[in-house]
Design a protein around this motif. Structure first.
Motif, PDB file in Angstrom:
ATOM      1  N   ASP A 126       0.824  -1.209   0.000  1.00  0.00           N
ATOM      2  CA  ASP A 126       0.000   0.000   0.000  1.00  0.00           C
ATOM      3  C   ASP A 126       0.861   1.263   0.000  1.00  0.00           C
ATOM      4  OD1 ASP A 126      -2.220  -1.546  -0.053  1.00  0.00           O
ATOM      5  OD2 ASP A 126      -2.961  -0.979   1.935  1.00  0.00           O
ATOM      6  N   ASP A 227     -15.094  -8.456  -9.749  1.00  0.00           N
ATOM      7  CA  ASP A 227     -14.446  -8.408  -8.451  1.00  0.00           C
ATOM      8  C   ASP A 227     -13.040  -8.939  -8.633  1.00  0.00           C
ATOM      9  OD1 ASP A 227     -16.670  -7.319  -7.120  1.00  0.00           O
ATOM     10  OD2 ASP A 227     -17.634  -9.283  -7.249  1.00  0.00           O
ATOM     11  N   LYS A 560      -4.035  -0.569 -10.049  1.00  0.00           N
ATOM     12  CA  LYS A 560      -5.044  -0.360  -9.023  1.00  0.00           C
ATOM     13  C   LYS A 560      -4.901  -1.446  -7.955  1.00  0.00           C
ATOM     14  CE  LYS A 560      -7.606   2.832 -11.333  1.00  0.00           C
ATOM     15  NZ  LYS A 560      -6.663   3.108 -12.432  1.00  0.00           N
ATOM     16  N   THR A 561      -5.469  -1.176  -6.802  1.00  0.00           N
ATOM     17  CA  THR A 561      -5.508  -2.182  -5.742  1.00  0.00           C
ATOM     18  C   THR A 561      -6.581  -3.209  -6.076  1.00  0.00           C
ATOM     19  OG1 THR A 561      -7.219  -1.033  -4.534  1.00  0.00           O
ATOM     20  CG2 THR A 561      -4.944  -0.437  -4.030  1.00  0.00           C
ATOM     21  N   SER A 562      -6.729  -4.216  -5.198  1.00  0.00           N
ATOM     22  CA  SER A 562      -7.739  -5.241  -5.456  1.00  0.00           C
ATOM     23  C   SER A 562      -9.150  -4.693  -5.258  1.00  0.00           C
ATOM     24  CB  SER A 562      -7.502  -6.465  -4.576  1.00  0.00           C
ATOM     25  OG  SER A 562      -7.403  -6.064  -3.243  1.00  0.00           O
ATOM     26  N   SER A 563      -9.281  -3.469  -4.720  1.00  0.00           N
ATOM     27  CA  SER A 563     -10.610  -2.861  -4.720  1.00  0.00           C
ATOM     28  C   SER A 563     -10.704  -1.799  -5.824  1.00  0.00           C
ATOM     29  CB  SER A 563     -10.958  -2.267  -3.357  1.00  0.00           C
ATOM     30  OG  SER A 563     -10.195  -1.118  -3.124  1.00  0.00           O
TER      31      SER A 563
ATOM     32  N   SER B 187     -18.077   3.990 -10.617  1.00  0.00           N
ATOM     33  CA  SER B 187     -17.488   2.838  -9.942  1.00  0.00           C
ATOM     34  C   SER B 187     -18.583   1.975  -9.333  1.00  0.00           C
ATOM     35  CB  SER B 187     -16.542   3.313  -8.838  1.00  0.00           C
ATOM     36  OG  SER B 187     -16.237   2.249  -7.971  1.00  0.00           O
ATOM     37  N   ILE B 189     -17.711  -0.551  -7.220  1.00  0.00           N
ATOM     38  CA  ILE B 189     -17.219  -0.968  -5.899  1.00  0.00           C
ATOM     39  C   ILE B 189     -17.275   0.194  -4.912  1.00  0.00           C
ATOM     40  CG2 ILE B 189     -15.189  -1.853  -4.675  1.00  0.00           C
ATOM     41  CD1 ILE B 189     -14.454  -3.362  -7.240  1.00  0.00           C
ATOM     42  N   HIS B 190     -17.065   1.415  -5.420  1.00  0.00           N
ATOM     43  CA  HIS B 190     -17.053   2.587  -4.539  1.00  0.00           C
ATOM     44  C   HIS B 190     -18.264   3.450  -4.867  1.00  0.00           C
ATOM     45  CE1 HIS B 190     -12.970   1.491  -3.275  1.00  0.00           C
ATOM     46  NE2 HIS B 190     -12.805   1.145  -4.547  1.00  0.00           N
TER      47      HIS B 190
END
Lengths: 588, 588
Positions: A126, A227, A560-563, B187, B189-190
């Protein structure tokens, strides 16, 4: 902030430059203060050069040199010197010389970085992603992105040399959800309407074949709003290829040429071709995977024949339900403890297996809790079929075919890890997997889905089965596998409007839906579509494997992150109400 | 649908192939039935080959040949023959031979196309775009996209040869509206948050310089949600370049090398360098444009000095308001009729001019309605300054500087058209325009906007004026112009966090806003940012100019209309309510 532009990079100076007046531009990598003499390793993308501030040589610059800190950006004017006596550094291409500094110009200061530039490997990911611009400054990411850049070049030169055309396809396209989820882009001009970002340029490249472009390639971003797993990104890069008037063999030989070139130019490795091929069904039976890792053997064996008259209920049921009994021999593992076996049993249970049958091979036969349910003939059959010897361990899993084979395939990989079967110097194992099923049944929605995509051609001698037994139809589809990773997948396409309709029927897609979503493609097929086929590589994964990394994030500049968030610029982010208003949307 | 794969393309057969058994795959281009013998021009991307169905040679295939129609796709097996007697075709590379057909396999039928494939030029563009896959089959679009493909290759080889790294930057980024409008991507997810598609990879490429990548390039799609003009697309392709430790001269010489290579490899034209340069302010005064077309002269001349003591109110006011009086000489146009002059007057009025002063040059002086308001000295001054001769016509426009010059610049282009000054064989005219103003004032929002973008460095000796007189500060910005079209624009960037703050101040962007939008970039500048700069090419326009087309749609495979729609697949389109629900948005 005027500065003297470099005459050389930091990786360039050699003994033949001794005595020259030169200018270097770069970052302060390290600074050592030895008895009043300051040594700085000056760094740029090309290398490191030692520069020396000596008070006797130039007291003014020595004073300025003493103010320099790590990651400061400087221009150095100086004179190249042979390094005195035993201070040469054989590990550094520039290590025979250093630079006596005549003048230093500070181009920019630097705060102390949140982690040491060359040691970001140990840092929490991170933090690395938040300060990605510093993480990228380190040797590893520099090396990975340099390699990736060379890979683009190898790929493009290959296709250009083979008379492929590079053609850009649109990023703002029609949403045709059939497979993964689309990213949508609201239209400002057309109220309530949306574009989608491409999941792949599939329809466009097929249209280009209808247009007669014959050989197309593109290295292109694609988008899937899924996802994310560890190894996925919302946007990813594809090497996209399509050819006309070809069959599978033409695609294979074209791709094999690419792999030879890539391995040679990226890894300096002479790949042998042709690449091995395996039928999907055989791959499943022998390796429990449609992307088997062939760097090691450890093959599975089907035991249905051995147990064709089994009394043991578990096996009897499996066979009665058209299932499978699959065995795996773990040589020399006969001494596994009960505890070790419990761990493995739990491992397969978590994957959905009812249980794991294990048997120790002894001099006098098989030792196992389930041995009593088997006839002597069956026990001997197992030993003979698996080629088991005393001291070995063997596993059996039974049940429905696909699931049992997949689980045993996972156990195969797990055992390979435990037995250390993948040697660090193992040759890269490439494999074509062919003859995939055309369709797969989905229990939830009670319909078939295309295993590859709805434009994949069935085997031509199986077309009739589309009406009667669609689940049994195989496809002219193929995957390329490297070390157990799918790196590319493709197919010969349907090029007839009639067959394409038939395919949509089999998928339970109504004429109206097919027409709304893919009418333009079906229409195009009516105006003279040539036979065609293609393939697409997951470029990120290919680069990851070539770089010996475990995550594609290590070969992507700004992942990008996993989210699906960027920790650097905090996207996705809030936007102004005015922006939404113009797009005729509001947040629920 | 098995077929015989080609042994040769349709552009390949020559006299040395005579007697060979060959297979061709392709489209029926034309069919002629001559006295029972059928001649078909078989076409693919590589060329055309004549194939012959002769009843005496093979009555079976002749029968099948008679069923073939335009755009049918076929595989032809046959024997190469020297064309008899005087039937050779010198216009065709394959024109010395034809193919006697032994066997024909129909690969696909074709409906009659909505327009003749080779004559789509005359077809309404909406129809061409609806059936783009057929439009692309025609010779023109094949040629244009082939050329474009070669251009990608030239560009990439150039940058690879010069040690640039190709690095991909994200398509899903943060929305930072400052300039054009962003395309947004909700988005899933967000909740309630959005990505934006890149208007350019500007911030990323600057971060790559902070990371030490030194030389970066990418051919990349960019997106702007603007109301489209004829020559714009919502998505467009950019050649994106950034370099560290450079000033303007380094960028210029790198780009000039690229242009030499592109002109050589695409147009077989030897471009002379260095490319001419012009200061922005001088370009405006002499050509009334920041992208002057230098394929012809027809320069404007500022007449402020001539009229420094003018009584004529229009000129007096212009000078008093710090405006300009600009003149243009139209040689030999003294015989323009009153009607012609009215048309030109209307032309400039529509552009916002108060009026157009015209004067005929006679043997005895100037003849014009406004002549009476000028002194003899002034009249002689005009004649001398413009170098006017009897028989010439001259125009004068006065008023605020930028507007008057721009309007006269448009009149200059209009007169060039009328006077046919741009010859078909005119050499390509390249030009660097330099020293642009840093900021431009916007009357509506009462604030300055960055003329290039907010990361552009002011001239270093003008930084102090940022506080006192920001409108007068010039920038280290430059455009590359080809034949009156801006084909590239760039700048040396700000690389100091302090100067960047100062710039945001001048733009009236608050510290909070700057931090929210560009905090990550400002932060990056604190960890050792090198001096850097770059440039970006509009690739579509460059390809358009190289292809001698008037619209970028002629060099884009699947373009959108001016209302940002695709007529082929009808995007943007409605999407399912379920898709919107997952994205937490609804339509207003």
């Amino acid at each position: 902030m005027k500065f003297n532009r470099r005459t050389h990079t930091c990786g360039e100076l050699r003994e033949e430059n001794i005595g020259e007046k030169i200018v270097l531009n770069g970052w302060v990598d390290t600074r050592r203060d030895l008895g009043g003499v300051i040594f700085i390793d000056l760094r740029d993308r090309y290398g490191i050069t030692q520069v020396v501030f000596e008070p006797n040589y130039n007291s003014e610059t020595h004073k300025e040199g003493s103010k320099l800190r790590s990651e400061y950006v400087v221009a150095i004017e100086g004179t190249v010197r042979k390094r005195p006596g035993d201070t040469t550094n054989a590990n550094l291409p520039t290590g025979m010389v250093d630079v006596m500094v005549d003048k230093v110009i500070l181009l920019n200061e630097a705060k102390t970085p949140p982690f040491p530039i060359q040691k970001s490997g140990d840092v929490n990911e991170d933090i690395r992603l938040e300060y990605r611009y510093l993480d990228l400054r380190g040797e590893k990411m520099q090396k990975n992105l340099l390699m990736r850049s060379k890979m683009y070049n190898s790929v493009r030169n290959y296709f250009n040399d083979n008379e492929f055309l590079e053609i850009e396809t649109p990023y703002l396209m029609k949403s045709t959800p059939e497979g993964a989820r689309d990213f949508l882009v609201p239209s400002r001009i057309h109220r309530g309407k949306f574009y989608a970002l491409p999941q792949s340029p599939q329809t466009y490249k097929q249209l280009l074949m209808v247009s007669g472009f014959d050989k197309y390639f593109q290295i292109v971003k694609c988008f899937r709003d899924e996802d994310l797993r560890a190894d996925r990104q919302p946007e990813f890069t594809q090497i996209d290829i399509e050819m006309s008037f070809v069959d599978q063999e033409d695609i294979f030989s074209m791709v094999e040429g690419l792999m030879v070139k890539l391995f040679k130019e990226t890894k300096n490795y002479e790949l042998e071709t042709p690449i091995k091929r395996l039928d999907f069904h055989e791959a499943m039976e022998r390796y429990g995977s449609d992307k088997p890792d062939l760097r090691f053997d450890l093959e599975m064996t089907t035991l249905n024949e051995v147990f064709k008259d089994a009394e043991f209920k578990v096996f009897k049921d499996a066979l009665a339900n058209n299932g499978i009994i699959t065995g795996l021999l773990a040589e020399g593992c006969g001494d596994y403890t009960r505890n070790q076996l419990d761990v493995l049993t739990n491992y397969v249970k978590q994957l959905g297996a009812g249980g794991l049958i294990w048997m120790r091979v002894k001099e006098d036969g098989l030792e196992a809790p389930v041995a009593k349910f088997m006839s002597d003939e069956e026990k001997q059959g197992i030993i003979d079929t698996l080629g088991a010897k005393p001291g070995d361990l063997l596993f059996i899993i039974s049940g429905s075919k696909t699931q049992s084979l997949s689980i045993m395939g996972s156990l195969r990989l797990e055992m390979a890890k435990r037995l250390d079967l993948i040697k660090p110097d193992a040759k890269p194992a490439l494999l074509w997997v062919t003859n995939f099923p055309l369709l797969e049944w989905d229990e939830d929605t009670k319909r078939f889905y295309a295993m590859h995509h709805p434009f994949t051609s069935p085997n031509l001698n199986e077309v009739d089965k589309l009406d009667t037994n669609p689940g049994d139809v195989n496809a002219r589809a193929y995957d390329l596998v490297l070390n157990g990773n799918e790196i590319a997948g493709g197919s010969i396409r349907i090029h007839s409007a009639d067959l394409q309709s038939k395919m949509f029927d089999a998928l339970g897609i109504s004429k109206e839906e097919a027409d709304t979503k893919f009418g333009f493609l079906m229409n195009a097929f009516k105006y003279g579509a040539p036979p065609h086929g293609g393939i697409a590589f997951g470029f990120d994964r290919l680069a990851m494997l070539f770089a010996n990394e475990n995550s594609i994030r290590e070969v992507i500049a700004f992942p990008k992150t996993s989210s699906a968030a960027s920790l650097m610029d905090h996207s996705p982010s809030d936007v102004d109400e005015a922006q939404l208003k113009e797009l005729f949307i509001k947040i629920r």
